[in-house]
Design a protein around this motif. Sequence first.
Motif, PDB file in Angstrom:
ATOM      1  N   PRO A  72     111.476  80.439  75.774  1.00  0.00           N
ATOM      2  CA  PRO A  72     110.290  80.392  74.904  1.00  0.00           C
ATOM      3  C   PRO A  72     110.651  80.688  73.459  1.00  0.00           C
ATOM      4  CG  PRO A  72     109.830  81.642  76.901  1.00  0.00           C
ATOM      5  CD  PRO A  72     111.300  81.395  76.878  1.00  0.00           C
ATOM      6  N   GLY A  73     110.212  79.834  72.556  1.00  0.00           N
ATOM      7  CA  GLY A  73     110.441  80.026  71.137  1.00  0.00           C
ATOM      8  C   GLY A  73     111.835  79.687  70.666  1.00  0.00           C
ATOM      9  N   GLN A 256     104.349  72.288  82.017  1.00  0.00           N
ATOM     10  CA  GLN A 256     104.395  73.615  81.405  1.00  0.00           C
ATOM     11  C   GLN A 256     104.692  73.545  79.912  1.00  0.00           C
ATOM     12  OE1 GLN A 256     107.303  75.684  83.801  1.00  0.00           O
ATOM     13  NE2 GLN A 256     105.822  76.221  85.385  1.00  0.00           N
ATOM     14  N   LEU A 259     101.763  72.341  77.642  1.00  0.00           N
ATOM     15  CA  LEU A 259     100.686  73.319  77.439  1.00  0.00           C
ATOM     16  C   LEU A 259     101.127  74.523  76.613  1.00  0.00           C
ATOM     17  CD1 LEU A 259      99.078  73.378  81.013  1.00  0.00           C
ATOM     18  CD2 LEU A 259      98.329  72.106  79.003  1.00  0.00           C
ATOM     19  N   SER A 260     102.405  74.592  76.249  1.00  0.00           N
ATOM     20  CA  SER A 260     102.923  75.747  75.527  1.00  0.00           C
ATOM     21  C   SER A 260     102.589  75.642  74.028  1.00  0.00           C
ATOM     22  CB  SER A 260     104.438  75.832  75.702  1.00  0.00           C
ATOM     23  OG  SER A 260     105.074  74.779  74.990  1.00  0.00           O
ATOM     24  N   PRO A 261     102.638  76.764  73.310  1.00  0.00           N
ATOM     25  CA  PRO A 261     102.383  76.730  71.861  1.00  0.00           C
ATOM     26  C   PRO A 261     103.637  76.476  71.033  1.00  0.00           C
ATOM     27  CG  PRO A 261     102.520  78.996  72.591  1.00  0.00           C
ATOM     28  CD  PRO A 261     102.719  78.148  73.823  1.00  0.00           C
ATOM     29  N   TYR A 262     104.780  76.224  71.691  1.00  0.00           N
ATOM     30  CA  TYR A 262     106.040  76.083  70.973  1.00  0.00           C
ATOM     31  C   TYR A 262     106.318  74.611  70.668  1.00  0.00           C
ATOM     32  CZ  TYR A 262     106.414  80.649  73.174  1.00  0.00           C
ATOM     33  OH  TYR A 262     106.161  81.920  73.615  1.00  0.00           O
ATOM     34  N   PRO A 263     106.494  74.260  69.408  1.00  0.00           N
ATOM     35  CA  PRO A 263     106.740  72.845  69.049  1.00  0.00           C
ATOM     36  C   PRO A 263     107.977  72.259  69.724  1.00  0.00           C
ATOM     37  CG  PRO A 263     106.183  74.128  67.101  1.00  0.00           C
ATOM     38  CD  PRO A 263     106.385  75.106  68.204  1.00  0.00           C
ATOM     39  N   TRP A 265     109.258  73.025  72.684  1.00  0.00           N
ATOM     40  CA  TRP A 265     108.906  72.712  74.067  1.00  0.00           C
ATOM     41  C   TRP A 265     108.045  71.456  74.145  1.00  0.00           C
ATOM     42  CZ3 TRP A 265     107.667  77.413  77.714  1.00  0.00           C
ATOM     43  CH2 TRP A 265     108.852  78.135  77.927  1.00  0.00           C
ATOM     44  N   GLN A 266     107.093  71.344  73.233  1.00  0.00           N
ATOM     45  CA  GLN A 266     106.231  70.166  73.235  1.00  0.00           C
ATOM     46  C   GLN A 266     107.030  68.890  72.982  1.00  0.00           C
ATOM     47  OE1 GLN A 266     103.181  70.978  70.336  1.00  0.00           O
ATOM     48  NE2 GLN A 266     102.348  72.726  71.465  1.00  0.00           N
TER      49      GLN A 266
END
Length: 297
Positions: A72-73, A256, A259-263, A265-266
Amino acid sequence: MDASNPLATAGRPLSASRVRPSRRVADRILILASTGATALGIIVLGSILLMLIVEGLKGLTPELLTAPTPGPGSAGGGIANAILGSLVMTFIGIVIATPIGLMAGTFLAEYGRGSKVADIIRFLNDILLSAPSILIGLFVYTLMVRPMGTYSGWAGAVALAIIATPVIVRTTEDMLRLVPSPMREAGAALGAPRSLVIRTITWRAASAGVVTGIILALARIAGETAPLLFTALNNNSWFNANLLGGVPNLPVMIYQFALSPYPNWQSLAWSGALLITVTILTLSVVARLVIKDQRAR
């Protein structure tokens, strides 16, 4: 020839002047409605595909297919572990489903014609064919994940096999029924047992259609997400060879990460979605080419 005689005009197209205006209007309205619906579907699907291509290409990097998914991040990373996990579970699932589907389809087409047992199997297969995949995931979760006490790639592969089996059964039965009966009768006339006739004549004649069914089943399970949420789950590292614990896979990773807030990951989610779409499209094209080749023969 008497034009007023209905027998004299039978088989000849009616001129536009003889069609009532209300019918001409209804015909034009139906044509416009059908054309508009087709255009709307093409526009919607085309826009989705265009957005997928544009966003997916943004995430294409040299490490996309070589590095595991990042935390994450984190920056960078790839989807190599998710691709490998999906390939392993899909391969195991199709290996389990193929012999079961082939034998069941052969029984329905060759041995069980007209029997009540075959009708019951066919009815149950149709139900399984239309069953929501999330219910299959819950079933395998209860059957395997809870007793084992952990998520696993084996449970995910079993869930995918259950989804693929009815597709292979239906396709195998339909293709074997298309084989002309005289071919079976010719083999029987030579004194060959029924099992030998099926293996050497019937299966060979329907081989292209059966392979097509397997390819379609493979395309069907390649992008399944719901059953893997309850069976294989996901993780961001390379999985163990025993496939125990959370196994990385593309469908759940896309779900997953999207739906994450991390660009970052998106972006990886878009690239993974593009990869699955291209894979399924390729399998569908291959299946159509196989069907076309069979029809040409």
